[in-house]
Design an enzyme around this catalytic site. Structure first.
Site, PDB file in Angstrom:
ATOM      1  N   GLU A 126      36.904  44.534  38.850  1.00  0.00           N
ATOM      2  CA  GLU A 126      37.679  45.459  40.029  1.00  0.00           C
ATOM      3  C   GLU A 126      38.999  45.687  39.566  1.00  0.00           C
ATOM      4  O   GLU A 126      39.634  46.631  39.181  1.00  0.00           O
ATOM      5  CB  GLU A 126      37.829  44.978  41.301  1.00  0.00           C
ATOM      6  CG  GLU A 126      36.323  44.995  41.995  1.00  0.00           C
ATOM      7  CD  GLU A 126      36.007  46.535  42.447  1.00  0.00           C
ATOM      8  OE1 GLU A 126      36.980  47.446  42.485  1.00  0.00           O
ATOM      9  OE2 GLU A 126      34.815  46.535  42.574  1.00  0.00           O
ATOM     10  N   THR A 127      39.862  44.618  38.883  1.00  0.00           N
ATOM     11  CA  THR A 127      41.313  44.585  38.680  1.00  0.00           C
ATOM     12  C   THR A 127      41.616  44.030  37.489  1.00  0.00           C
ATOM     13  O   THR A 127      42.672  43.764  37.186  1.00  0.00           O
ATOM     14  CB  THR A 127      42.097  44.349  39.842  1.00  0.00           C
ATOM     15  OG1 THR A 127      41.830  42.995  40.063  1.00  0.00           O
ATOM     16  CG2 THR A 127      41.533  45.224  41.107  1.00  0.00           C
TER      17      THR A 127
END
Length: 334
Positions: A126-127
């Site tokens: 995700e990040t």
């Protein structure tokens, strides 16, 4: 004749055409009706007219959000998709993050009955462990999609409403919130409704902070998977060996609820590529991964379906699963 609002909600106002190709006046008329509806919904939830007007005035249309929404990474074939995520750099970052938060990850895995590697994989995909949380103002993203993106306007308008509630509940500054083009934010890229429903204060400091606190993020990702039915130590996906493509009438999973059992999928022409003791009565699905030469097929089980509750794309779910396996192997070897 349906009203303009009804026509918009039925998706008949050229939903596939770029915003710029539509009549500006028609678009703004439709948006005004939707804003009025949003206003009524928020008022019913206890917000004052002043609060709602101030909140709406903080959002702006962003064409970049529309452009990104219509060209998602998940539209790529698997052989182009997975190299974006399954990299040595991400693996090393994941191992470092895991080591730094070993006790927290272990506690979350035990408390929520979730495999630790899946928690680490999600935050990494995700990040990149908080390195890339998104540069779109969250309110602008949800404002744009809620009022100017007919295919999913209803969904994103609800998320915009959830954002107003979330900001009030958690004391967040709307103007400072940055995230993805879809309005997701924080280490685990939670949309506002997920933030409200699944975030946990895992370090017990009195605040559910998914934006700056990796401890809360770890606990919240684990809780999300727990609430959606993840079973620790259970298989996720198994490669299949096929002799002549996908047998009819089997169909590749495309987002529907699980309706096959393992026994419906396996056959002499579509068998497990590796020997494993498997309950053939359990729910299952068929995954297709488009490689350069030909497609390969996998058997997806309940845990794979749970990953798709985080992101509906089977490519995303497979990237998370394969990355989690890389993480586990490297972590166990340390």
């Amino acid at each position: 004749m349906p009203t303009l609002l009804a026509t918009l909600l039925m998706g008949t106002i050229c939903i596939t055409a770029p915003v710029s190709a539509q009549s500006d006046e028609t678009i703004e008329q439709a948006a005004a009706l939707l804003k009025s509806e949003f206003h009524d919904t928020q008022r019913a939830l206890g917000f004052s007219d002043t609060e709602i007007n101030s909140f709406l005035s903080s959002g702006q249309f962003n064409q970049g959000v529309i452009d990104a929404m219509t060209k998602p990474w998940e539209a790529k074939p698997w052989h182009q998709y997975y190299p974006i995520f399954l990299t040595e750099k991400r693996l090393q970052a994941g191992l470092k993050f895991w080591k730094e938060h070993e006790a927290t990850v272990e506690r979350a895995a035990k408390e929520f009955n979730v495999d630790p590697q899946i928690i680490i994989a999600i935050i990494g995909i995700e990040t990149f462990y908080g390195g890339y949380m998104g540069n779109y103002p969250v309110v602008d993203a949800l404002y744009t999609l809620g009022f100017y993106y007919p295919p999913r306007a209803t969904f994103f308008r609800k998320e915009l409403g959830n954002l107003q509630s979330l900001a009030k509940e958690e004391g967040l500054n709307i103007q400072e919130l940055k995230g993805s083009y879809a309005g997701a934010m924080g280490y685990g890229q939670f949309i506002p409704s997920s933030y409200r429903h699944y975030a946990v204060d895992f370090d017990n400091d009195g605040q559910r902070d998914l934006l700056n606190n990796p401890v809360d993020a770890i606990g919240s990702v684990a809780n999300y998977f727990h609430q959606h039915g993840w079973v620790a130590n259970a298989p996720v996906a198994i490669p299949l060996a096929e002799t002549d493509g996908l047998p009819k009438p089997l169909k590749v999973w495309s987002g529907e609820r699980l309706h096959y059992q393992v026994s419906d999928i396996l056959s002499p022409s579509l068998a497990l590529a590796e020997s494993i003791d498997l309950d053939v009565s359990q729910p299952a699905l068929v995954i297709e991964l488009e490689q350069e030469a030909k497609s390969e097929y996998w058997l997806g089980l309940k845990n794979f379906y749970v990953i798709t509750r985080y992101n509906r794309s089977p490519l995303y779910a497979m990237a998370v699963y394969q990355f989690s396996q890389q993480l586990k192997k490297a972590h166990d070897a340390q």
